[in-house]
Design a protein around this motif. Structure first.
Motif, mmCIF file in Angstrom:
data_model
loop_
_atom_site.group_PDB
_atom_site.id
_atom_site.type_symbol
_atom_site.label_atom_id
_atom_site.label_comp_id
_atom_site.label_asym_id
_atom_site.label_seq_id
_atom_site.Cartn_x
_atom_site.Cartn_y
_atom_site.Cartn_z
ATOM 1 N N ASN A 153 0.866 -1.182 0.000
ATOM 2 C CA ASN A 153 0.000 0.000 0.000
ATOM 3 C C ASN A 153 0.903 1.233 0.000
ATOM 4 O OD1 ASN A 153 -1.630 2.211 0.785
ATOM 5 N ND2 ASN A 153 -3.078 0.843 1.784
ATOM 6 N N PHE A 154 1.040 1.889 -1.143
ATOM 7 C CA PHE A 154 1.949 3.021 -1.229
ATOM 8 C C PHE A 154 1.393 4.274 -0.551
ATOM 9 C CE2 PHE A 154 4.119 0.255 -4.085
ATOM 10 C CZ PHE A 154 5.436 0.665 -4.043
ATOM 11 N N ASP A 155 0.094 4.334 -0.332
ATOM 12 C CA ASP A 155 -0.456 5.416 0.487
ATOM 13 C C ASP A 155 0.036 5.283 1.928
ATOM 14 O OD1 ASP A 155 -2.484 6.944 -1.288
ATOM 15 O OD2 ASP A 155 -2.947 4.851 -1.655
ATOM 16 N N GLU A 156 0.138 4.055 2.414
ATOM 17 C CA GLU A 156 0.658 3.822 3.759
ATOM 18 C C GLU A 156 2.134 4.209 3.835
ATOM 19 O OE1 GLU A 156 1.719 2.571 7.620
ATOM 20 O OE2 GLU A 156 -0.090 3.406 6.707
ATOM 21 N N ILE A 157 2.889 3.961 2.775
ATOM 22 C CA ILE A 157 4.292 4.360 2.768
ATOM 23 C C ILE A 157 4.409 5.881 2.842
ATOM 24 C CG2 ILE A 157 6.431 4.329 1.422
ATOM 25 C CD1 ILE A 157 5.466 1.571 0.337
ATOM 26 N N LEU A 158 3.536 6.593 2.135
ATOM 27 C CA LEU A 158 3.511 8.052 2.245
ATOM 28 C C LEU A 158 3.188 8.491 3.672
ATOM 29 C CD1 LEU A 158 1.661 9.269 -0.981
ATOM 30 C CD2 LEU A 158 3.989 9.872 -0.292
ATOM 31 N N ARG A 159 2.214 7.837 4.288
ATOM 32 C CA ARG A 159 1.841 8.169 5.670
ATOM 33 C C ARG A 159 3.026 7.938 6.602
ATOM 34 N NH1 ARG A 159 -0.068 6.390 10.622
ATOM 35 N NH2 ARG A 159 0.910 4.386 10.167
ATOM 36 N N LEU A 160 3.726 6.836 6.392
ATOM 37 C CA LEU A 160 4.902 6.531 7.198
ATOM 38 C C LEU A 160 5.972 7.604 7.037
ATOM 39 C CD1 LEU A 160 6.707 4.664 8.916
ATOM 40 C CD2 LEU A 160 7.232 3.402 6.813
ATOM 41 N N ILE A 161 6.205 8.034 5.814
ATOM 42 C CA ILE A 161 7.207 9.075 5.577
ATOM 43 C C ILE A 161 6.804 10.379 6.248
ATOM 44 C CG2 ILE A 161 8.177 10.560 3.773
ATOM 45 C CD1 ILE A 161 8.303 7.996 2.034
ATOM 46 N N ASP A 162 5.512 10.729 6.191
ATOM 47 C CA ASP A 162 5.039 11.925 6.896
ATOM 48 C C ASP A 162 5.385 11.839 8.383
ATOM 49 O OD1 ASP A 162 4.007 13.190 4.664
ATOM 50 O OD2 ASP A 162 1.967 12.450 4.970
#
Length: 221
Positions: A153-162
């Motif tokens: 889930n690349f949206d989750e990866i974005l959330r993690l980076i945030d």
């Protein structure tokens, strides 16, 4: 074995669909995600890298560079990218990140990316769905490993980076399901007498049966 959190991710040289790279030189002190996929021209990988490409501007907005890796050669990557562009209605000839060609599995072995349960027609192991989040200091900030059978889930990866980038700047941690803009948590190491100075937006302590007062929320800095 994969690199552990806090370890320095090594510099390396590799071939990509966009030509040769030296990793540190390419990274140029940016946040980076290096993610592997099992094979070109496979269905789950096509959905994954297509989605990653669609989100490329979101990663760029956060100052994050993206680079992929699989055990295929550069020509395979270049041909497969045409399928990714068609599947995700991407602009042709402008794929937003390079894909490393690791046909001999040299880098996959070094980075702990092989999936022993997924083999190609020759009985060779394929790369798993690994994600390294690497900071500007070249240290591993997060590591995610999925088997070849499950898309990420690349949206989750974005959330993690945030979360990682926010925590790198402020003395806070983020709670479950946190999204950018939500309240964050004050670490237990912060003393009560320091709360007003450290968190001028105020701190709300959650009442719990233990009465220990360890769950403390503050607005996102």
């Amino acid at each position: 074995m994969p690199f552990n959190l806090g370890e320095v991710f090594p510099d390396f040289q590799g071939e990509t669909d966009q030509g040769p790279i030296k990793f540190y030189e390419w990274q140029n002190n940016s946040w980076t995600i290096l993610f592997s996929h099992p094979r070109d021209y496979t269905p789950v990988c096509t959905t994954e890298l297509g989605r990653a490409a669609k989100l490329a501007k979101e990663f760029e907005r956060r100052g994050v560079k993206m680079i992929a890796l699989s055990c295929d050669d550069p020509e395979s990557h270049r041909g497969w990218i045409k399928d990714l562009e068609a599947y995700c209605a991407l602009p042709t000839g402008k794929f937003p990140f390079p894909i490393i060609a690791d046909a001999k599995r040299t880098l996959a072995v070094q980075f702990g990316m092989l999936d022993p349960d997924e083999l190609n027609n020759e009985g060779m192991p394929l790369t798993a769905r690994v994600v390294y989040v690497i900071g500007p200091d070249h240290k591993v900030k997060a590591l995610i490993v999925y088997p070849a059978t499950s898309g990420r889930n690349f949206d989750e990866i974005l959330r993690l980076i945030d979360s990682l980038q926010l925590v790198a700047k402020h003395n806070i941690v983020t709670p479950v399901d946190w999204q950018s803009g939500d309240k964050v948590i004050v670490p237990p190491t912060v003393k009560t007498e320091d709360l007003a100075k450290c968190y001028p937006k105020g701190v709300e302590t959650q009442d719990l049966p233990s009465g220990k007062g360890y769950l403390r929320f503050t607005p996102q800095p």
